[in-house]
Every structure is written in C-alpha cells, then in structure tokens.
Design a protein around this motif. Structure first.
Motif, PDB file in Angstrom:
ATOM      1  N   GLY A  87     -46.602 -19.531  39.646  1.00  0.00           N
ATOM      2  CA  GLY A  87     -46.696 -20.570  38.196  1.00  0.00           C
ATOM      3  C   GLY A  87     -45.138 -20.189  37.354  1.00  0.00           C
ATOM      4  N   ARG A  88     -44.660 -18.764  37.013  1.00  0.00           N
ATOM      5  CA  ARG A  88     -43.247 -18.012  37.505  1.00  0.00           C
ATOM      6  C   ARG A  88     -43.151 -17.327  38.554  1.00  0.00           C
ATOM      7  NH1 ARG A  88     -42.196 -16.448  31.911  1.00  0.00           N
ATOM      8  NH2 ARG A  88     -39.667 -16.934  31.500  1.00  0.00           N
ATOM      9  N   LEU A  89     -40.991 -17.816  38.357  1.00  0.00           N
ATOM     10  CA  LEU A  89     -40.953 -16.725  39.715  1.00  0.00           C
ATOM     11  C   LEU A  89     -39.885 -15.919  38.285  1.00  0.00           C
ATOM     12  CD1 LEU A  89     -40.683 -14.809  42.141  1.00  0.00           C
ATOM     13  CD2 LEU A  89     -39.002 -16.984  42.595  1.00  0.00           C
ATOM     14  N   VAL A  90     -39.621 -14.682  38.286  1.00  0.00           N
ATOM     15  CA  VAL A  90     -39.009 -13.760  37.723  1.00  0.00           C
ATOM     16  C   VAL A  90     -38.518 -13.369  37.764  1.00  0.00           C
ATOM     17  CG1 VAL A  90     -37.930 -13.170  35.092  1.00  0.00           C
ATOM     18  CG2 VAL A  90     -39.966 -14.856  35.105  1.00  0.00           C
ATOM     19  N   ASP A  95     -25.248 -10.812  33.851  1.00  0.00           N
ATOM     20  CA  ASP A  95     -24.697 -11.749  32.920  1.00  0.00           C
ATOM     21  C   ASP A  95     -25.638 -11.363  31.506  1.00  0.00           C
ATOM     22  OD1 ASP A  95     -22.624 -13.864  34.224  1.00  0.00           O
ATOM     23  OD2 ASP A  95     -24.884 -13.264  35.289  1.00  0.00           O
ATOM     24  N   VAL A  96     -27.054 -10.938  31.584  1.00  0.00           N
ATOM     25  CA  VAL A  96     -27.210 -10.719  29.996  1.00  0.00           C
ATOM     26  C   VAL A  96     -27.983  -9.208  30.691  1.00  0.00           C
ATOM     27  CG1 VAL A  96     -28.327 -13.192  29.643  1.00  0.00           C
ATOM     28  CG2 VAL A  96     -29.940 -11.545  31.247  1.00  0.00           C
ATOM     29  N   THR A  97     -27.687  -8.892  31.883  1.00  0.00           N
ATOM     30  CA  THR A  97     -28.888  -6.725  32.181  1.00  0.00           C
ATOM     31  C   THR A  97     -27.645  -6.109  30.282  1.00  0.00           C
ATOM     32  OG1 THR A  97     -27.393  -6.855  34.061  1.00  0.00           O
ATOM     33  CG2 THR A  97     -30.093  -8.051  33.612  1.00  0.00           C
ATOM     34  N   VAL A 144     -31.250  -0.914  31.493  1.00  0.00           N
ATOM     35  CA  VAL A 144     -32.389  -0.971  32.535  1.00  0.00           C
ATOM     36  C   VAL A 144     -32.472  -2.476  33.014  1.00  0.00           C
ATOM     37  CG1 VAL A 144     -33.457   0.985  31.662  1.00  0.00           C
ATOM     38  CG2 VAL A 144     -33.489  -1.246  29.965  1.00  0.00           C
ATOM     39  N   HIS A 145     -32.013  -2.799  33.542  1.00  0.00           N
ATOM     40  CA  HIS A 145     -32.123  -4.228  34.383  1.00  0.00           C
ATOM     41  C   HIS A 145     -33.639  -4.856  34.374  1.00  0.00           C
ATOM     42  CE1 HIS A 145     -27.682  -3.935  36.080  1.00  0.00           C
ATOM     43  NE2 HIS A 145     -27.741  -2.338  35.474  1.00  0.00           N
ATOM     44  N   ASP A 146     -34.447  -4.076  35.108  1.00  0.00           N
ATOM     45  CA  ASP A 146     -35.457  -4.897  35.626  1.00  0.00           C
ATOM     46  C   ASP A 146     -36.098  -5.220  34.328  1.00  0.00           C
ATOM     47  OD1 ASP A 146     -34.303  -4.866  38.717  1.00  0.00           O
ATOM     48  OD2 ASP A 146     -35.441  -2.087  38.954  1.00  0.00           O
ATOM     49  N   ALA A 147     -36.088  -4.305  33.455  1.00  0.00           N
ATOM     50  CA  ALA A 147     -36.844  -3.690  31.941  1.00  0.00           C
ATOM     51  C   ALA A 147     -36.929  -5.329  31.556  1.00  0.00           C
ATOM     52  CB  ALA A 147     -37.142  -3.426  31.681  1.00  0.00           C
ATOM     53  N   LEU A 148     -35.255  -6.042  31.487  1.00  0.00           N
ATOM     54  CA  LEU A 148     -34.736  -7.389  30.915  1.00  0.00           C
ATOM     55  C   LEU A 148     -35.305  -8.399  31.291  1.00  0.00           C
ATOM     56  CD1 LEU A 148     -33.477  -8.319  28.361  1.00  0.00           C
ATOM     57  CD2 LEU A 148     -31.271  -9.003  29.598  1.00  0.00           C
ATOM     58  N   ALA A 149     -35.319  -8.411  32.493  1.00  0.00           N
ATOM     59  CA  ALA A 149     -36.345  -9.184  33.514  1.00  0.00           C
ATOM     60  C   ALA A 149     -37.408  -9.110  32.681  1.00  0.00           C
ATOM     61  CB  ALA A 149     -36.031  -8.292  35.124  1.00  0.00           C
ATOM     62  N   ILE A 187     -43.025 -11.910  30.392  1.00  0.00           N
ATOM     63  CA  ILE A 187     -43.607 -11.441  29.307  1.00  0.00           C
ATOM     64  C   ILE A 187     -43.617 -12.420  28.178  1.00  0.00           C
ATOM     65  CG2 ILE A 187     -45.052  -9.478  27.474  1.00  0.00           C
ATOM     66  CD1 ILE A 187     -43.734  -7.738  29.572  1.00  0.00           C
ATOM     67  N   VAL A 188     -42.428 -12.519  27.599  1.00  0.00           N
ATOM     68  CA  VAL A 188     -42.405 -13.534  26.411  1.00  0.00           C
ATOM     69  C   VAL A 188     -41.556 -15.003  27.605  1.00  0.00           C
ATOM     70  CG1 VAL A 188     -41.489 -14.087  24.673  1.00  0.00           C
ATOM     71  CG2 VAL A 188     -42.333 -12.046  24.734  1.00  0.00           C
TER      72      VAL A 188
END
Ligand code: BDR
Ligand code: CA
Length: 312
Positions: free
Chosen positions: A145-148, A191-193, A238-243, A248-249
């Motif tokens: 459905g989504r690949l993050v 860029d975002v992490t 915490v790169h992976d937590a942002l992904a 999640i949202v």
C-alpha cells in the motif's frame, strides 16, 4: 488500523522506530523482517526479537532476511555508531520467541498476498530484502500500500561518505531496483532527518516514564555520545523513527514526486541519490521525496508516544 511491516537492521534508531510503531494505535505491526546493515544479520535479528520482547510484544513474528547486499558486499558495518552488537552496548533480556522459520521475503510475500487491507512497509535498513521481494515475488510487491523508506539525501550530501546516506550506500544496486520499481514509495532522507534532533530533555522524559522508556534511553546513550564527540551536537538524529512517523501518520512530512537515480558506479559518488529537483515529476517511476518537516512536532510525537508506551 493499518497493517504494518518493518524491515530493519537494529540499530539504535531502528530500535526506537520499532518502539514508536508499537506505541501507535494507528498501525498494527504484523511482521518484522531483518536485514544486514548497521551490524550483521545474526545481531540485527536477535536485536529485533529482544526489542519486541522489551515492549511485551514477542508475539510479533521476526523473519530473517538478507545477510549481504545484492551484488557487492557492504564495505564496513557501523559498529562505531551503534555499538558492536547494535544496541549501543545495552544487553536486553533474551526473548522467549524463536525466529520465524521462513526467509524474510517469503514471510513478507505471504503477508502481502493474504492481507485484505493495503499494507504499509517501512524499510529502515539497506534495501536488499525489498529488492529481492520485487525480483522474486513481483505480484506480492505490487500489493504494497505504501513503502516508506529511510534513505538517501537530496540536498544534504551523505552521512557515511560525502555523497551517500548509509542505507543506500550499503546496497546501492538494491536501492536502484526499489526506487525504479514504480511502487508507492516515500523517501525519508537526510533532508528531513538531520534537522530533527531529539534532545537530552526529550530522552529524559521517556526515561522517567517507566522501564521500557528507561531502556530506550540507555540504548540511545551511545548515539548521544557519538553525536557529541563527532559533531559537537547535544542531541541525536533518530532517522528511522522519523520514517516511522510518516508511516504511522501519512503526510506528516511534505513530499514532492521526483525522479531519483542511484549512483551505482564505483567512484566517490557510489550510493548517492541524484534527486531531480528542477520540477515535480509525473513519471510512473517517480518517488515521493520528503522535503519539509515540522521537526519540533515530530520530536514531540516521538517523545509523547514513547512516554505512553512506557506508562502502559
Ligand atoms: C540510517 O543508517 C543507519 O545507521 C540508521 O539506522 C538509519 O537507518 C541513517 O543514515
Ligand atoms: Ca536503520
């Protein structure tokens, strides 16, 4: 609740990401698949089992995946960042659960084919397992459905070399296969992490909320020390937590569809993600690249969810 699979190489920030998913009622974590990366596959698999057990969720199956990259072995592990066993020197109690007997790609394909609802896959390690899924079970991959993905960098250069972000650098051929597959992919890169920093104050809040929070904080300590000594920064990325937050949202991060090419050459640019930022892309193989983040809100989301998990 959205069915969720996490493909991971724990890894300090991977451990946080798994705990964040378990804290979040929007998603139902149905499977964890492990991959080589920060440390070797035996360690990432053992760590995944132990992190789930820490949160009282040893019922979530863990299936072990690729031991090495698709074509060229990863030049080196990241023990200097994550600790030689992967969890920052913290030894968690062993889980009573055994590893799922199925290879990760089989477990993932079976889950995707059986699920009545679209499944979100959060890939927060090198992309070897996902590339294998696409190659071996394309009909299952097409049902994602989504690949993050935590990986890549459009404007920030690299973190493991001047050009490359770790997860893409660890298996550039796999990343190229995944980004070119036309799946509904969101790329959560440096860029975002990098601007999203979890401070000592935030860590102290969940450390005080209960034993699970206390262990999470202990796992983070090596990351905190590494950030201070290597970058002179107080706080951790915490790169992976942002992904996982984006998994999640959906829409937490502002993303733009872009054409992304992975440098699979053997020069100084190996593992670089070349993101065409001239104009949004209408191509079927474009991926959504996360370009903007409300870092304060993202950190508050993580800290408050971990506090809730620890207080349960
Ligand atoms: C990525 O590399 C790994 O070390 C982290 O776990 C994260 O997935 C960040 O570049
Ligand atoms: Ca990771």
């Amino acid at each position: 609740r959205t069915p969720l699979v996490i493909d991971t190489d724990p890894g300090i920030d991977d451990a946080l990401a798994v705990l964040l998913a378990l804290a979040s009622l929007e998603v139902d974590l149905q499977l964890v698949t492990t991959v080589h990366g920060n440390v070797g596959l035996p360690e990432t698999t053992e760590n995944a089992l132990r992190v789930l057990h820490l949160a009282g969720r040893s019922d979530v199956p863990v299936a072990a995946g690729a031991r090495t990259s698709l074509v060229f072995p990863q030049p080196e592990r990241a023990g200097h960042v994550h600790g030689t066993a992967g969890l920052g020197g913290v030894v968690l109690p062993p889980s009573p659960a055994a590893v799922d007997p199925r290879p990760a790609v089989v477990a993932l394909a079976e889950l995707l084919l059986a699920s009545e609802q679209p499944v979100t896959v959060a890939a927060i390690g090198p992309l070897t397992n996902i590339a294998l899924l696409i190659g071996v079970y394309p009909e299952a991959a097409a049902r994602i459905g989504r690949l993050v993905v935590m990986g890549g960098s459009a404007t920030r250069g690299g973190n493991v070399t001047a050009a490359a972000e770790f997860n893409v650098w660890a298996d550039p051929e796999a990343a190229a296969a995944v980004f070119g597959a036309g799946l509904p992919t969101v790329l959560v890169g440096l860029d975002v992490t990098l601007p999203t920093v979890l401070t000592a104050e935030g860590i102290a809040r969940f450390a005080a909320a209960g034993p699970v929070g206390d262990r999470a904080a202990a796992i983070l300590q090596q990351y905190v020390d590494h950030a201070r000594s290597s970058y002179g920064v107080d706080g951790v990325v915490v790169h992976d937590a942002l992904a996982l937050t984006e998994a999640i949202v959906p829409g937490t991060l502002t993303s733009v569809r872009r054409d992304v090419v992975v440098d699979t050459g053997h020069g100084a640019g190996r593992g670089q993600t070349l993101v065409d930022r001239r104009t949004p892309s209408a191509s079927a193989t474009a991926v959504a690249v996360a370009e903007d983040v409300d870092s304060e809100a993202a950190v508050e989301f993580l800290v408050s969810r971990l506090c809730e998990l620890a207080a349960r």
